[in-house]
Design an enzyme around this catalytic site. Sequence first.
Site, PDB file in Angstrom:
ATOM      1  N   CYS A 134       0.830  -1.204   0.000  1.00  0.00           N
ATOM      2  CA  CYS A 134       0.000   0.000   0.000  1.00  0.00           C
ATOM      3  C   CYS A 134       0.867   1.258   0.000  1.00  0.00           C
ATOM      4  CB  CYS A 134      -0.932  -0.006   1.205  1.00  0.00           C
ATOM      5  SG  CYS A 134      -1.990   1.446   1.274  1.00  0.00           S
ATOM      6  N   CYS A 137      -0.452   4.148   2.072  1.00  0.00           N
ATOM      7  CA  CYS A 137      -0.232   4.013   3.511  1.00  0.00           C
ATOM      8  C   CYS A 137       1.223   4.283   3.874  1.00  0.00           C
ATOM      9  CB  CYS A 137      -0.553   2.591   3.991  1.00  0.00           C
ATOM     10  SG  CYS A 137      -1.983   1.834   3.259  1.00  0.00           S
ATOM     11  N   ASP A 138       2.138   3.719   3.112  1.00  0.00           N
ATOM     12  CA  ASP A 138       3.533   3.653   3.577  1.00  0.00           C
ATOM     13  C   ASP A 138       4.525   4.492   2.778  1.00  0.00           C
ATOM     14  OD1 ASP A 138       2.699   1.855   5.522  1.00  0.00           O
ATOM     15  OD2 ASP A 138       2.980   0.124   4.219  1.00  0.00           O
TER      16      ASP A 138
END
Length: 307
Positions: A134, A137-138
């Site tokens: 992701c 997200c990261d």
Amino acid sequence: MEKAKVLIIGSGPAGFTAAIYASRANLQPVLYEGIEPGGQLTTTTEVENFPGYPEGVDGNQLMADLRKQAARFGADIRAGIATRVDLSQRPFRVVVDGSTEIEAESLIVATGASAKYLGLPSETKFRGQGVSACATCDGFFYRRKDVAVVGGGDTACEEATYLASLCRKVYLIVRKPFLRASKAMQERVFATENIEVLFEHNTAEVLGDDAAGVTGARLRKSDGTEREIAISGFFLAIGHHPNTELFAGQLELDEEGYIRVEPGTSRTSVEGVFAAGDVKDPRYRQAITAAGSGCMAALDCERFLLH
Ligand code: NDP
């Protein structure tokens, strides 16, 4: 046989949010946590884009907090995996862990989706330490670093361009000699200077060590030649699969296996069954959208039970 007014399957942001709303509405929901208690967020580290946490929050902590919040209002949260469902008549019948049978007046399905991984042992070893599925997200953790994205579809191209705005360089590793993504997305990739597309390459091994996490990847070209790239982040974007095997033939699913819901609602093809989170959402797949749809499912469910 045990009876429940509302049975929730799944314990990600969608399941727990549904449980918070349903328990506050005095519907005494029973929630089975499933295979991965806490869902996909328990596999990430810091979550910085969930509203309400200005300093960010650890993914496991966020899920522990959601669980606690649901329990506070009386949600009956249990370990257990739904192994069989019969939605042909109400009350619905759900078998948990192969033996416990429970009757449910209504059902909220929040079983999520799972990112696909390549299946390399080195990839598993560095999951959460440089290997991620992701970028939204990261990606932030890899600012000004070099990273790689695997995949040739819209997600891979979108994640590569997103990462290119943060990172120094992005390698896009594509197994075919062409991209499968839409023309517009492809053009965006080719127009981005710090993306290098490596066609006809597969990943043989993710390289790294315990201290630094991911440090590189060994790639194999279709002609058999190998090369190594130095990277700090290795992002998979080779698709997701919704966890809907249990409902095949009982709920209407789309071509990819996601549960179809009536647009703008959480209502599925079976009256009294509601879907929330990634299990019905191939597009946004965010914790906050899952939580929002968990709220919708509980409200739809409450209305259904009232009438
Ligand atoms: P896709 O299934 O479209 O693409 C998956 C990609 O991963 C393909 O390039 C595939 O390669 C590759 N792949 C699969 N398995 C492996 C493997 N083992 N090793 C290496 N590569 C692999 O998934 P997406 O997540 O990209 O998209 C899902 C759907 O969502 C699509 O319909 C897409 O259009 C849509 N979408 C739309 C967006 C938008 O409109 N903004 C954004 C994101 C997604 P190969 O081509 O060789 O099969």
